[in-house]
Design a protein around this motif. Structure first.
Motif, PDB file in Angstrom:
ATOM      1  N   ILE A 111       0.830  -1.194   0.000  1.00  0.00           N
ATOM      2  CA  ILE A 111       0.000   0.000   0.000  1.00  0.00           C
ATOM      3  C   ILE A 111       0.875   1.260   0.000  1.00  0.00           C
ATOM      4  CG2 ILE A 111      -1.904  -1.180   1.115  1.00  0.00           C
ATOM      5  CD1 ILE A 111      -1.149   0.134   3.735  1.00  0.00           C
ATOM      6  N   PHE A 112       0.312   2.348  -0.506  1.00  0.00           N
ATOM      7  CA  PHE A 112       1.052   3.598  -0.643  1.00  0.00           C
ATOM      8  C   PHE A 112       1.332   4.250   0.708  1.00  0.00           C
ATOM      9  CE2 PHE A 112       0.521   3.673  -5.162  1.00  0.00           C
ATOM     10  CZ  PHE A 112       1.450   4.592  -5.615  1.00  0.00           C
ATOM     11  N   ARG A 113       0.396   4.168   1.636  1.00  0.00           N
ATOM     12  CA  ARG A 113       0.566   4.842   2.919  1.00  0.00           C
ATOM     13  C   ARG A 113       0.249   3.875   4.040  1.00  0.00           C
ATOM     14  NH1 ARG A 113      -0.081  10.382   4.751  1.00  0.00           N
ATOM     15  NH2 ARG A 113      -0.443  10.423   6.993  1.00  0.00           N
ATOM     16  N   THR A 114       1.160   3.732   4.982  1.00  0.00           N
ATOM     17  CA  THR A 114       0.884   2.905   6.153  1.00  0.00           C
ATOM     18  C   THR A 114       0.305   3.782   7.248  1.00  0.00           C
ATOM     19  OG1 THR A 114       3.153   3.220   6.889  1.00  0.00           O
ATOM     20  CG2 THR A 114       2.684   1.241   5.613  1.00  0.00           C
ATOM     21  N   PRO A 115      -0.647   3.279   8.031  1.00  0.00           N
ATOM     22  CA  PRO A 115      -1.314   4.121   9.032  1.00  0.00           C
ATOM     23  C   PRO A 115      -0.374   4.534  10.170  1.00  0.00           C
ATOM     24  CG  PRO A 115      -2.588   2.124   8.564  1.00  0.00           C
ATOM     25  CD  PRO A 115      -1.241   1.941   7.941  1.00  0.00           C
ATOM     26  N   MET A 116      -0.629   5.709  10.717  1.00  0.00           N
ATOM     27  CA  MET A 116       0.098   6.208  11.884  1.00  0.00           C
ATOM     28  C   MET A 116      -0.711   5.871  13.131  1.00  0.00           C
ATOM     29  SD  MET A 116       2.642   7.918  13.274  1.00  0.00           S
ATOM     30  CE  MET A 116       3.437   8.924  12.017  1.00  0.00           C
ATOM     31  N   HIS A 117      -0.041   5.305  14.130  1.00  0.00           N
ATOM     32  CA  HIS A 117      -0.764   4.948  15.350  1.00  0.00           C
ATOM     33  C   HIS A 117      -0.787   6.125  16.319  1.00  0.00           C
ATOM     34  CE1 HIS A 117      -2.671   2.939  18.544  1.00  0.00           C
ATOM     35  NE2 HIS A 117      -1.597   2.815  19.304  1.00  0.00           N
ATOM     36  N   ILE A 118      -1.783   6.986  16.137  1.00  0.00           N
ATOM     37  CA  ILE A 118      -2.106   8.001  17.129  1.00  0.00           C
ATOM     38  C   ILE A 118      -3.611   7.947  17.344  1.00  0.00           C
ATOM     39  CG2 ILE A 118      -0.152   9.521  16.632  1.00  0.00           C
ATOM     40  CD1 ILE A 118      -1.997  11.247  14.935  1.00  0.00           C
ATOM     41  N   ASN A 119      -4.059   8.451  18.478  1.00  0.00           N
ATOM     42  CA  ASN A 119      -5.480   8.371  18.816  1.00  0.00           C
ATOM     43  C   ASN A 119      -5.796   9.558  19.726  1.00  0.00           C
ATOM     44  OD1 ASN A 119      -8.140   7.383  19.275  1.00  0.00           O
ATOM     45  ND2 ASN A 119      -7.416   5.262  19.233  1.00  0.00           N
ATOM     46  N   ALA A 120      -7.020   9.698  20.114  1.00  0.00           N
ATOM     47  CA  ALA A 120      -7.446  10.813  20.954  1.00  0.00           C
ATOM     48  C   ALA A 120      -6.640  10.851  22.247  1.00  0.00           C
ATOM     49  CB  ALA A 120      -8.937  10.683  21.271  1.00  0.00           C
ATOM     50  N   GLY A 121      -5.975  11.977  22.506  1.00  0.00           N
ATOM     51  CA  GLY A 121      -5.171  12.120  23.720  1.00  0.00           C
ATOM     52  C   GLY A 121      -3.898  11.313  23.718  1.00  0.00           C
ATOM     53  N   ASN A 122      -3.680  10.567  22.662  1.00  0.00           N
ATOM     54  CA  ASN A 122      -2.554   9.648  22.549  1.00  0.00           C
ATOM     55  C   ASN A 122      -1.788   9.985  21.270  1.00  0.00           C
ATOM     56  OD1 ASN A 122      -0.792   7.497  22.687  1.00  0.00           O
ATOM     57  ND2 ASN A 122      -2.325   5.922  22.267  1.00  0.00           N
ATOM     58  N   GLY A 123      -0.974  11.045  21.364  1.00  0.00           N
ATOM     59  CA  GLY A 123      -0.295  11.553  20.180  1.00  0.00           C
ATOM     60  C   GLY A 123      -1.092  12.609  19.452  1.00  0.00           C
ATOM     61  N   PHE A 124      -2.274  12.918  19.957  1.00  0.00           N
ATOM     62  CA  PHE A 124      -3.185  13.839  19.286  1.00  0.00           C
ATOM     63  C   PHE A 124      -3.881  14.700  20.337  1.00  0.00           C
ATOM     64  CE2 PHE A 124      -7.193  15.167  17.463  1.00  0.00           C
ATOM     65  CZ  PHE A 124      -6.917  15.386  16.123  1.00  0.00           C
ATOM     66  N   VAL A 125      -4.038  16.001  20.041  1.00  0.00           N
ATOM     67  CA  VAL A 125      -4.724  16.888  20.972  1.00  0.00           C
ATOM     68  C   VAL A 125      -5.459  17.962  20.175  1.00  0.00           C
ATOM     69  CG1 VAL A 125      -2.716  18.370  21.303  1.00  0.00           C
ATOM     70  CG2 VAL A 125      -4.458  18.296  23.070  1.00  0.00           C
ATOM     71  N   PHE A 126      -6.599  18.391  20.697  1.00  0.00           N
ATOM     72  CA  PHE A 126      -7.447  19.384  20.035  1.00  0.00           C
ATOM     73  C   PHE A 126      -7.672  20.552  20.983  1.00  0.00           C
ATOM     74  CE2 PHE A 126     -11.517  21.343  19.047  1.00  0.00           C
ATOM     75  CZ  PHE A 126     -11.510  21.434  17.659  1.00  0.00           C
ATOM     76  N   ILE A 127      -7.556  21.769  20.470  1.00  0.00           N
ATOM     77  CA  ILE A 127      -7.761  22.971  21.275  1.00  0.00           C
ATOM     78  C   ILE A 127      -8.897  23.770  20.669  1.00  0.00           C
ATOM     79  CG2 ILE A 127      -6.685  25.079  22.166  1.00  0.00           C
ATOM     80  CD1 ILE A 127      -3.992  23.400  21.378  1.00  0.00           C
ATOM     81  N   SER A 128      -9.884  24.126  21.482  1.00  0.00           N
ATOM     82  CA  SER A 128     -11.040  24.859  20.980  1.00  0.00           C
ATOM     83  C   SER A 128     -10.693  26.320  20.745  1.00  0.00           C
ATOM     84  CB  SER A 128     -12.196  24.765  21.975  1.00  0.00           C
ATOM     85  OG  SER A 128     -12.002  25.698  23.040  1.00  0.00           O
TER      86      SER A 128
END
Length: 405
Positions: free
Chosen positions: A285-302
């Motif tokens: 496959i062209f792109r292998t998935p990145m293992h990040i998830n909510a609060g786990n390598g990933f954060v959102f700011i309002s």
């Protein structure tokens, strides 16, 4: 052999791989699924320019390699200081992207300013292959034309481009035709979003778990021709591992999965499109998935500075106006729980794929009220994949192979 599930090249307990900031609530679209429930006007409590610059400084304090920082919304172009903030982030050395909306603000001048002020990439949403289908989803006539024109302009200007498509019952059968657009127009990545019922996104707009599984297998087929990934469809990582093992053995995946009929419909259309274009699939496959998830390598700011595990999990763990984002990310009990798969419940807690998948924590929260509950839209029964020894070897490779950013 290429690592099938990529990991950030550092400990995500200390810093996220990706930070998304909701720059504003304002947007001139009225999309059916909008997480932000955007309106045309600004929220007066939105972070001002000075506070936004302090946020960028906090991102810089994570150190190198710095997280990817994405300006989203609403529509970031509705902020008068967007380019000033991009220039400031560029001065700090941040890797930045912008996620604008398909409105008249998506024009050559604004796209040029993104690049001139340090933005490296943009992401655009395309949710139908025709003006009628896309504009109905976005609820504004002309959005399809504006989006596709912006798409082509961004590529002409040398901006990297990600195309986002949210899968719903309105466009499920249209996915191969959207793939055709990506194939013909070109993009760095096609990111397929799996709807989380929050904001304007409603549970009745979702397709069934079996249909989601079918879409993930279809996306694996697509990824032999283009770079593709999922958002809030974390069990795609499971599908990639399963299908790659079967591919290596020369086995037909149809014999090992009870797939919904929509898969065969989507695949038939895909095969016609690639035949028309005269292209052959790659072995990997062209792109292998990145293992990040909510609060786990990933954060959102309002827009107001509230910190969430993701934009689809509205549980605030602090505010960047009161405490450093670095400390919030590292210390928040919810974030630490989300980074500990041993705390996951139900099938996710029992699943052999938990270390590379974990399910959508956001969907678990939206459906059950518990962010650690099992992924409600995954159909897999733990332990049922017949090639456990081969899977264990692949998962061991993940642990021992050199990590990639």
């Amino acid at each position: 052999m290429k690592q099938l599930i990529r990991q950030p090249s550092y400990d995500v307990n200390n810093r996220p791989f990706m930070i998304i900031w909701e720059t504003t609530h304002a947007c001139d679209l009225a999309c059916r699924h909008c997480r932000a429930e955007a309106i045309p006007h600004h929220d007066p409590l939105t972070l001002n320019t000075e506070a936004a610059k302090r946020l960028l400084e906090q991102v810089d304090q994570f150190g190198k390699p710095r997280p990817i920082f994405i300006f989203t919304g609403g529509d970031p172009f509705k902020r008068d200081d967007l380019f000033e903030l991009l220039a400031y982030g560029n001065q700090l050395g941040l890797a930045m992207a912008v996620s604008p909306s398909g409105t008249p603000l998506l024009n050559r001048e604004n796209l040029r300013k993104i690049k001139e002020n340090g933005g490296k990439a943009i992401s655009l949403s395309i949710d139908g292959s025709t003006p009628a289908r896309h504009d109905d989803f976005r609820q504004v006539p002309g959005s399809f034309e504006l989006t596709t024109r912006g798409w082509q302009t961004a590529r002409e200007l040398g901006l990297k481009l990600q195309l986002n498509t949210t899968v719903t019952r309105y466009n499920l059968d249209d996915l191969p035709n959207i793939f055709k657009l990506v194939l013909e127009y070109g993009a760095m990545t096609w990111s397929v979003f799996f709807l989380v019922p929050t904001g304007r996104g409603k549970a009745e707009d979702e397709v069934s778990p079996a249909e989601y599984e079918a879409v993930m297998h279809f996306l694996y087929d697509c990824s032999k021709y283009i770079s593709a990934k999922t958002t809030e469809g974390h069990h795609y990582k499971r599908v990639v591992l399963q299908r790659s093992i079967l591919d290596d053995k020369g086995l037909n995946h149809e014999d090992y999965f009870d797939l919904h009929p929509i898969y065969y419909q989507l695949r038939e259309q895909l095969e016609k499109i690639v035949a028309e274009h005269g292209i052959q699939p790659r072995e990997t496959i062209f792109r292998t998935p990145m293992h990040i998830n909510a609060g786990n390598g990933f954060v959102f700011i309002s827009r107001r500075g509230e910190v969430f595990p993701s934009g689809f999990m509205p549980i605030s763990v602090g505010n960047v106006k009161e405490k450093s984002l670095v400390d919030i990310y590292r210390e928040a009990p919810l974030f630490n729980a989300l980074r500990d798969p041993s705390q996951y419940e139900g099938r996710c807690g029992l699943c052999e794929f938990v270390g590379v998948c974990g399910g959508s924590r956001s969907r678990a929260y939206a459906v059950t009220g518990d962010p650690l509950a099992e992924e409600p839209f995954c159909t897999y029964e733990p332990g049922s994949f017949p090639f456990q020894a081969e899977l264990e070897a692949r998962l061991s490779e993940k642990q021992t192979a050199p990590m990639m950013g």
